[in-house]
Design a protein around this motif. Structure first.
Motif, PDB file in Angstrom:
ATOM      1  N   GLY A  10       0.798  -1.215   0.000  1.00 40.96           N
ATOM      2  CA  GLY A  10       0.000   0.000   0.000  1.00 40.96           C
ATOM      3  C   GLY A  10       0.830   1.264   0.000  1.00 40.96           C
ATOM      4  N   ALA A  11       2.146   1.139   0.140  1.00 39.36           N
ATOM      5  CA  ALA A  11       3.020   2.321   0.162  1.00 39.36           C
ATOM      6  C   ALA A  11       4.468   1.861   0.041  1.00 39.36           C
ATOM      7  CB  ALA A  11       2.826   3.103   1.477  1.00 39.36           C
ATOM      8  N   GLY A  12       5.371   2.843  -0.078  1.00 36.32           N
ATOM      9  CA  GLY A  12       6.810   2.593   0.000  1.00 36.32           C
ATOM     10  C   GLY A  12       7.357   1.573  -0.977  1.00 36.32           C
ATOM     11  N   ILE A  13       8.225   0.713  -0.469  1.00 33.87           N
ATOM     12  CA  ILE A  13       8.869  -0.295  -1.301  1.00 33.87           C
ATOM     13  C   ILE A  13       7.839  -1.212  -1.952  1.00 33.87           C
ATOM     14  CG2 ILE A  13      10.364  -2.336  -1.245  1.00 33.87           C
ATOM     15  CD1 ILE A  13      11.962  -0.928   0.991  1.00 33.87           C
ATOM     16  N   GLY A  14       6.836  -1.618  -1.191  1.00 35.84           N
ATOM     17  CA  GLY A  14       5.822  -2.518  -1.720  1.00 35.84           C
ATOM     18  C   GLY A  14       5.076  -1.925  -2.894  1.00 35.84           C
ATOM     19  N   ARG A  15       4.696  -0.663  -2.793  1.00 38.07           N
ATOM     20  CA  ARG A  15       3.975  -0.015  -3.894  1.00 38.07           C
ATOM     21  C   ARG A  15       4.841   0.078  -5.145  1.00 38.07           C
ATOM     22  NH1 ARG A  15       0.624   5.484  -3.085  1.00 38.07           N
ATOM     23  NH2 ARG A  15      -0.771   3.929  -2.169  1.00 38.07           N
ATOM     24  N   ARG A  27       0.271  -9.911 -13.335  1.00 44.10           N
ATOM     25  CA  ARG A  27      -0.894  -9.602 -12.520  1.00 44.10           C
ATOM     26  C   ARG A  27      -0.412  -9.490 -11.081  1.00 44.10           C
ATOM     27  NH1 ARG A  27      -3.111 -14.165 -12.813  1.00 44.10           N
ATOM     28  NH2 ARG A  27      -4.550 -13.810 -14.541  1.00 44.10           N
ATOM     29  N   VAL A  28      -0.691  -8.364 -10.439  1.00 44.16           N
ATOM     30  CA  VAL A  28      -0.186  -8.133  -9.089  1.00 44.16           C
ATOM     31  C   VAL A  28      -1.319  -8.164  -8.068  1.00 44.16           C
ATOM     32  CG1 VAL A  28       1.065  -6.571  -7.571  1.00 44.16           C
ATOM     33  CG2 VAL A  28       1.712  -6.737  -9.975  1.00 44.16           C
ATOM     34  N   VAL A  29      -1.140  -8.933  -7.019  1.00 45.35           N
ATOM     35  CA  VAL A  29      -2.075  -8.956  -5.900  1.00 45.35           C
ATOM     36  C   VAL A  29      -1.474  -8.090  -4.802  1.00 45.35           C
ATOM     37  CG1 VAL A  29      -3.293 -10.358  -4.215  1.00 45.35           C
ATOM     38  CG2 VAL A  29      -2.833 -11.280  -6.503  1.00 45.35           C
ATOM     39  N   VAL A  30      -2.111  -6.969  -4.541  1.00 44.68           N
ATOM     40  CA  VAL A  30      -1.628  -5.982  -3.576  1.00 44.68           C
ATOM     41  C   VAL A  30      -2.282  -6.271  -2.225  1.00 44.68           C
ATOM     42  CG1 VAL A  30      -1.504  -3.527  -3.009  1.00 44.68           C
ATOM     43  CG2 VAL A  30      -1.332  -4.269  -5.395  1.00 44.68           C
ATOM     44  N   ALA A  31      -1.520  -6.833  -1.305  1.00 42.62           N
ATOM     45  CA  ALA A  31      -2.055  -7.192   0.010  1.00 42.62           C
ATOM     46  C   ALA A  31      -1.538  -6.218   1.062  1.00 42.62           C
ATOM     47  CB  ALA A  31      -1.659  -8.614   0.367  1.00 42.62           C
ATOM     48  N   ILE A  35      -6.132  -1.033   3.555  1.00 38.79           N
ATOM     49  CA  ILE A  35      -6.801  -1.304   2.280  1.00 38.79           C
ATOM     50  C   ILE A  35      -6.920  -0.037   1.432  1.00 38.79           C
ATOM     51  CG2 ILE A  35      -9.134  -0.975   3.176  1.00 38.79           C
ATOM     52  CD1 ILE A  35      -7.886  -3.558   0.550  1.00 38.79           C
ATOM     53  N   ARG A  36      -7.002   1.125   2.075  1.00 40.73           N
ATOM     54  CA  ARG A  36      -7.042   2.363   1.297  1.00 40.73           C
ATOM     55  C   ARG A  36      -5.744   2.545   0.520  1.00 40.73           C
ATOM     56  NH1 ARG A  36      -8.711   7.929   4.180  1.00 40.73           N
ATOM     57  NH2 ARG A  36     -10.653   6.722   4.267  1.00 40.73           N
ATOM     58  N   GLY A  37      -4.627   2.319   1.189  1.00 40.46           N
ATOM     59  CA  GLY A  37      -3.343   2.406   0.503  1.00 40.46           C
ATOM     60  C   GLY A  37      -3.233   1.367  -0.594  1.00 40.46           C
ATOM     61  N   ALA A  38      -3.718   0.147  -0.334  1.00 42.17           N
ATOM     62  CA  ALA A  38      -3.681  -0.911  -1.338  1.00 42.17           C
ATOM     63  C   ALA A  38      -4.501  -0.533  -2.557  1.00 42.17           C
ATOM     64  CB  ALA A  38      -4.194  -2.215  -0.735  1.00 42.17           C
ATOM     65  N   ASP A  39      -5.678   0.030  -2.317  1.00 40.95           N
ATOM     66  CA  ASP A  39      -6.535   0.453  -3.429  1.00 40.95           C
ATOM     67  C   ASP A  39      -5.883   1.573  -4.246  1.00 40.95           C
ATOM     68  OD1 ASP A  39      -8.478  -1.389  -2.797  1.00 40.95           O
ATOM     69  OD2 ASP A  39      -9.714   0.013  -1.642  1.00 40.95           O
ATOM     70  N   GLU A  40      -5.172   2.456  -3.565  1.00 40.90           N
ATOM     71  CA  GLU A  40      -4.476   3.524  -4.272  1.00 40.90           C
ATOM     72  C   GLU A  40      -3.373   2.947  -5.172  1.00 40.90           C
ATOM     73  OE1 GLU A  40      -3.075   6.114  -1.222  1.00 40.90           O
ATOM     74  OE2 GLU A  40      -5.032   7.059  -0.867  1.00 40.90           O
ATOM     75  N   THR A  41      -2.673   1.942  -4.679  1.00 40.18           N
ATOM     76  CA  THR A  41      -1.658   1.287  -5.496  1.00 40.18           C
ATOM     77  C   THR A  41      -2.284   0.645  -6.725  1.00 40.18           C
ATOM     78  OG1 THR A  41      -0.264   0.812  -3.568  1.00 40.18           O
ATOM     79  CG2 THR A  41       0.116  -0.516  -5.525  1.00 40.18           C
ATOM     80  N   GLY A  50      -1.874  -1.478 -16.307  1.00 39.40           N
ATOM     81  CA  GLY A  50      -1.502  -2.748 -15.713  1.00 39.40           C
ATOM     82  C   GLY A  50      -2.680  -3.476 -15.091  1.00 39.40           C
ATOM     83  N   THR A  51      -2.399  -4.652 -14.560  1.00 40.68           N
ATOM     84  CA  THR A  51      -3.430  -5.479 -13.943  1.00 40.68           C
ATOM     85  C   THR A  51      -3.095  -5.703 -12.474  1.00 40.68           C
ATOM     86  OG1 THR A  51      -3.809  -6.644 -16.030  1.00 40.68           O
ATOM     87  CG2 THR A  51      -4.630  -7.696 -14.024  1.00 40.68           C
ATOM     88  N   ALA A  52      -4.026  -5.349 -11.600  1.00 42.28           N
ATOM     89  CA  ALA A  52      -3.790  -5.503 -10.166  1.00 42.28           C
ATOM     90  C   ALA A  52      -5.110  -5.586  -9.419  1.00 42.28           C
ATOM     91  CB  ALA A  52      -2.960  -4.341  -9.629  1.00 42.28           C
ATOM     92  N   VAL A  53      -5.077  -6.284  -8.290  1.00 42.57           N
ATOM     93  CA  VAL A  53      -6.227  -6.354  -7.393  1.00 42.57           C
ATOM     94  C   VAL A  53      -5.713  -6.184  -5.976  1.00 42.57           C
ATOM     95  CG1 VAL A  53      -7.623  -7.838  -8.888  1.00 42.57           C
ATOM     96  CG2 VAL A  53      -6.054  -8.866  -7.238  1.00 42.57           C
ATOM     97  N   SER A  54      -6.569  -5.697  -5.100  1.00 35.67           N
ATOM     98  CA  SER A  54      -6.173  -5.508  -3.703  1.00 35.67           C
ATOM     99  C   SER A  54      -6.838  -6.543  -2.816  1.00 35.67           C
ATOM    100  CB  SER A  54      -6.541  -4.095  -3.229  1.00 35.67           C
ATOM    101  OG  SER A  54      -7.949  -3.901  -3.306  1.00 35.67           O
ATOM    102  N   PHE A  55      -6.231  -6.771  -1.646  1.00 36.54           N
ATOM    103  CA  PHE A  55      -6.798  -7.691  -0.668  1.00 36.54           C
ATOM    104  C   PHE A  55      -6.390  -7.228   0.718  1.00 36.54           C
ATOM    105  CE2 PHE A  55      -7.420 -11.446   1.875  1.00 36.54           C
ATOM    106  CZ  PHE A  55      -8.479 -12.113   1.258  1.00 36.54           C
ATOM    107  N   PRO A  56      -7.369  -7.078   1.631  1.00 34.37           N
ATOM    108  CA  PRO A  56      -7.031  -6.649   3.009  1.00 34.37           C
ATOM    109  C   PRO A  56      -6.412  -7.802   3.783  1.00 34.37           C
ATOM    110  CG  PRO A  56      -9.376  -7.097   2.836  1.00 34.37           C
ATOM    111  CD  PRO A  56      -8.825  -7.244   1.450  1.00 34.37           C
ATOM    112  N   LEU A  57      -5.198  -7.595   4.304  1.00 35.65           N
ATOM    113  CA  LEU A  57      -4.499  -8.686   4.970  1.00 35.65           C
ATOM    114  C   LEU A  57      -3.711  -8.189   6.168  1.00 35.65           C
ATOM    115  CD1 LEU A  57      -3.521 -11.700   4.928  1.00 35.65           C
ATOM    116  CD2 LEU A  57      -1.593 -10.901   3.539  1.00 35.65           C
TER     117      LEU A  57
END
Length: 287
Positions: A10-15, A27-31, A35-41, A50-57
């Motif tokens: 959702g931010a930083g290195i991960g984003r 295809r990237v799964v953003v966990a 979740i707001r940060g993940a959705d922004e990514t 690109g192709t990406a989906v988010s998941f709250p984890l």
């Protein structure tokens, strides 16, 4: 299309890592627990085509990893790449930090790597995928310090866990890499806590000490490129940033000398550097 899972994206290195893999057609799964940060990514990735989906984890919860694993498998099949990036860094002396603070570091920085690697390594094995697992360790793994002993302990365990898993999965065609960043321009310190301070002092510490990361030479984009390259080269241990390589070499050469050098570090000395660093930054930026 490959499926790439990235925690703490959702931010930083991960984003930045998520954006890089997506730009290469994965295809990237953003966990992320945020979740707001993940959705922004995800929004940034999809806006770029690109192709990406988010998941709250919550990476510290084993049951959430179980649920997450079942969801990934049902939606996309077994992943090709898992990047265990999520982490926190709380500061404080070995005795000063409470047992609860130690447990928080272990749960988020170490157990998340164990939970995630167990779930998705098994999926890769079952599917016959020659995949890659990348775990974010740290220079702190070989940087014995009285400023961050809990963080360093957790990251040292991540480093060893990665090497153990690498040995075990070699015959399955699955690579495992430990990435060891040094100081990176992220909000890691600002989002952490320092023990022994009042709430007001804590807020001031986060603002000032967290701002010190603006001086870091290495960017999250650089770490992202190293991570992506590691998935292709199947590197075992990869320090990132000049100081990370320096400490890695020094520790391998002489652990006792490393301890002697780092014994001189203290919060008082660190805090004494902040005003001078802020003045230098102001001159450089004209602010």
């Amino acid at each position: 299309m490959r499926t790439v899972i990235i925690t703490g994206a959702g931010a930083g290195i991960g984003r930045q890592t998520a954006k890089l893999f997506a730009a290469k057609g994965d295809r990237v799964v953003v966990a992320d627990i945020d979740i707001r940060g993940a959705d922004e990514t995800v929004a940034e990735i999809t806006a770029a085509g690109g192709t990406a989906v988010s998941f709250p984890l919550d990476v510290s919860a084993e049951d959430e990893w179980t649920t997450f694993g079942k969801w990934v498998l049902s939606e996309f099949g077994a992943p090709h790449v898992l990047i265990n990036n999520a982490g926190v860094m709380d500061l404080g002396g070995f005795v000063e930090m409470t047992a609860a603070q130690w447990q928080r570091e272990i749960d988020i920085d170490l157990m998340s790597v164990i939970y995630g690697s167990r779930v998705f390594a098994q999926q890769m094995i079952d599917a016959g995928i020659r995949g890659q697992i990348v775990n974010l360790s740290s220079v702190a793994a070989y940087f014995p310090s009285k400023l961050e002993p809990a963080y360093g302990t957790a990251k040292a365990a991540v480093l060893m866990a990665s090497q153990s898993l690498r040995v075990e999965l070699r015959g399955k065609g699955i690579g495992v890499t430990a990435i060891c960043p040094g100081a990176i321009r992220t909000n890691l310190i600002a989002n952490g806590a320092r023990s022994g301070l009042t709430e007001e002092q804590q807020a001031e510490w986060r603002e000032r000490a967290g701002g010190m990361q603006r001086f870091a030479y290495t960017t999250p984009q650089k770490v992202a490129r190293v991570i992506e390259r590691a998935t292709r080269w199947n590197s075992a241990i990869v320090p990132v940033a000049p100081e990370a390589w320096l400490m890695y070499g020094l520790f391998r050469l002489s652990p006792s000398l490393t301890r002697e050098v780092l014994a001189r570090a203290s919060f008082d000395r660190l805090e004494s550097l902040i005003p001078a660093a802020e003045k230098v930054l102001a001159r450089l930026t004209g602010k």
